[in-house]
Design a protein around this motif. Structure first.
Motif: not given
Length: 205
Positions: A25-31, A66-67
């Motif tokens: 989730l943290d990586a998705a936020a960055r991406v 994820i979103l």
């Protein structure tokens, strides 16, 4: 209309799995913040998290799921910020200061990553469960605002229940749009003008 595409595949129980899910989730936020919705692929997310794409798919069926998780976390954070203000003891005496507290709480919930919030606000899907949560949260906020306005002798607007709804929705929509469209350099001016606009509306005489 339940949509399995927008639901996580599993909720981990073991600590290691919980940490893996959070890293994703943290990586998705960055991406999503860096690349936007279209280029925020599951491959990019898995790579940014240091996991295989297979590991990602153990937890989420696609990037929209994820979103939805990121949107729900953002919504819960905003609700928690308002609850802390309401449960934190005495609010300021002045109406301007009361309004400013809630405007600032909304701004603070958005200012950490405007690019991500733009994706969440404009492109993230909103399944029924999330919409129900948002609706219930707004109803609670409107009820709290009505109680505050009703108790403030300076408020002279004719229809307090309607005013409470307009104050809550104005703060939500204006802060969302401002943080999505600007670089926040003039956030203090925005805060001052929004507070002034709402106070003028609430005190017409």
């Amino acid at each position: 209309m339940p949509d399995k595409r927008l639901r996580p595949r599993k909720r981990p129980g073991q600590q290691r799995a919980v940490e893996t899910r959070q890293r994703l989730l943290d990586a998705a936020a960055r991406v999503f913040s860096e690349h936007g919705y279209r280029a925020g692929t599951t491959n990019r997310i898995a790579e940014a998290a240091g996991h295989s794409i297979g590991s990602l798919y153990q937890y989420f069926p696609n990037k929209d799921a994820i979103l939805v998780e990121l949107s729900a976390a953002h919504a819960r954070s905003g609700v928690a910020a308002v609850d802390r203000l309401l449960d934190g003891g005495a609010l300021p005496d002045l109406l301007d200061d009361k309004i400013r507290l809630f405007v600032r709480a909304a701004i603070d919930n958005h200012r950490d990553d405007p690019s991500l919030h733009r994706v969440l606000f404009e492109e993230a899907p909103r399944p029924p469960e999330l919409l129900d949560f948002l609706h219930a949260s707004q109803l609670r906020a409107v009820a709290a605002a009505e109680a505050l306005l009703d108790a403030d002798p300076r408020v002279t607007v004719a229809d307090v229940p309607m005013a409470a709804r307009l104050v809550v929705t104005s703060i939500e929509s204006q802060v969302h749009r401002f943080t999505a469209d600007t670089d926040l350099e003039n956030v203090d001016a925005f805060e001052n003008e929004l507070v002034a606009m709402l106070v003028r509306y609430l005190t017409p005489m």
